[in-house]
Design an enzyme around this catalytic site. Structure first.
Site, PDB file in Angstrom:
ATOM      1  N   CYS A  80      54.730  23.518  16.869  1.00 42.67           N
ATOM      2  CA  CYS A  80      55.553  24.026  17.967  1.00 42.67           C
ATOM      3  C   CYS A  80      56.400  22.891  18.562  1.00 42.67           C
ATOM      4  CB  CYS A  80      54.689  24.727  19.008  1.00 42.67           C
ATOM      5  SG  CYS A  80      55.636  25.743  20.170  1.00 42.67           S
ATOM      6  N   HIS A 190      52.099  28.768  15.834  1.00 46.62           N
ATOM      7  CA  HIS A 190      50.822  28.135  16.161  1.00 46.62           C
ATOM      8  C   HIS A 190      49.780  28.541  15.120  1.00 46.62           C
ATOM      9  CE1 HIS A 190      51.481  26.344  20.184  1.00 46.62           C
ATOM     10  NE2 HIS A 190      52.431  27.258  20.272  1.00 46.62           N
ATOM     11  N   GLU A 192      46.748  27.579  14.854  1.00 44.87           N
ATOM     12  CA  GLU A 192      45.432  27.737  15.475  1.00 44.87           C
ATOM     13  C   GLU A 192      45.292  29.066  16.202  1.00 44.87           C
ATOM     14  OE1 GLU A 192      47.885  25.996  18.841  1.00 44.87           O
ATOM     15  OE2 GLU A 192      47.876  26.024  16.652  1.00 44.87           O
TER      16      GLU A 192
END
Length: 369
Positions: A80, A190, A192
């Protein structure tokens, strides 16, 4: 491998740390400029704003050491903001100077044909479909994005296009989803927060040898025009309406009444009202007509369409869903980004999976897994 994570002070990076632990990868935190010399691989889990990231790096004496680390040829993975700082500058903070690794600038999404921010799940498309080293990415998977600023895909500028690894389309705009060249790999989404699809990306990069991570060839230049439809998925939201009963318990008001602090699901996971919905800190409009709530007559399409036309932020339709067809109808006729329901899910009249299957059958982008 000696893996380090760079936290410039924004906080909210623990989710990535937890993900790496889940995948079985050990790491240390960059706490001083000297730590860059110890690192043989580095992840920058950027969250927050461009200007804050640059200011945080400078104030901690990490800006130049980070530039030197990347220039040294050791593997770098940016996420990001960790990708955006590689560019020269950003409209988000025009006074802040990026690292300048990629000779281009970050711009703002247009809201002429879509909501901003770009918040939700979208797909990626590779520049070279024959390439084998996709860093765990899959064109049939969806990844979680949340951003208002983007790096446009400039295929006509060779010095920029050579960094492009994959692109994503949002509305009519095509932007860089991932960049990859030499020792640098970075993604706008993202990983994660992208479920199994995101875990594959992180794990694939970390399981490569460091020599492989440090020698990625540039991608080919490919002219890419917007497709009729982007890959942005619609979302189905299960809502939990809660009130206090005479005993002081927090109970769900639709379907079976139960204390949400004690109810467990079939797999033993506790259902906690406080954690059921997470506000990601981005603006969202809720279009709901309360006197239609619980009727099962369908969403108020006129009201929701009015809200959708009046704002340029993501809109969640609410109140009135009674059948899976109502979800298809509200997405097809209003263009909202998400639709919310409560009673039909709590009473098990229809499942979320059945709704998603109906949406997929109607050719509406949705994550079915």
């Amino acid at each position: 491998m000696v893996l380090y994570l760079l936290d410039y002070g924004a906080g909210n990076v623990q989710s990535l740390a937890n993900t790496l632990k889940k995948l079985g990868h050990e790491f240390e935190w960059i706490s001083s400029p000297a730590d860059f010399h110890k690192a043989t691989s580095l992840i920058f889990p950027g969250v927050g704003a461009f200007g804050s990231a640059i200011d945080g790096l400078i104030s901690r004496g990490l800006y130049e050491p980070l530039r030197e680390y990347i220039a040294s040829g050791k593997p770098y993975f940016g996420i990001c903001i960790g990708m955006q700082v590689l560019f020269r500058s950003s409209l988000e903070s025009s006074s802040s100077k990026g690292l300048g690794i990629i000779p281009s600038d970050i711009g703002l999404f247009s809201n002429a044909d879509k909501s901003v921010p770009h918040m939700g799940w979208n797909s990626v498309e590779f520049l070279d479909p024959e390439e084998k080293a996709h860093e765990g990415l899959r064109p049939d998977a969806s990844y979680y994005f949340v951003h208002s600023f983007r790096a446009a895909y400039e295929w006509d500028r060779p010095e920029v296009a050579q960094w492009a690894h994959s692109t994503t389309q949002y509305g009519r705009e095509i932007f860089l989803a991932t960049v990859r060249k030499g020792n640098v790999f970075a993604c706008q989404f993202h990983p994660e927060k992208s479920g199994q699809a995101g875990l594959r990306v992180l794990d694939a990069w970390l399981r490569e040898s460091e020599s492989e991570r440090a020698s990625s060839p540039p991608s080919p230049r490919v002219a890419r025009l917007p497709k009729p439809n982007d890959g942005f998925t619609k979302r189905v939201i299960a809502c939990m309406d809660v009130r206090s009963n005479d005993d002081g318990d927090l109970v769900v008001t639709k379907g079976d009444q139960y204390d949400v602090r004690e109810r467990t699901t079939a797999n033993g996971v506790q259902a906690e009202a406080a954690g059921a919905v997470r506000n990601l800190g981005k603006p969202v409009a809720l279009a709901a007509r309360i006197d239609r709530d619980g009727t099962g007559l369908g969403y108020d399409l006129e009201l929701i369409s009015l809200v959708r036309r009046s704002v340029r932020i993501p809109v969640v339709a609410s109140s009135g869903a009674g059948r899976k067809e109502h979800f298809v109808e509200v997405f097809e006729k209003t263009g909202v980004e998400a639709a919310l329901a409560a009673g039909i899910f709590h009473r098990r009249e229809v499942s979320i999976q059945e709704v998603k299957e109906a949406l997929a059958a109607a050719k509406i982008n949705v994550r079915t897994a």
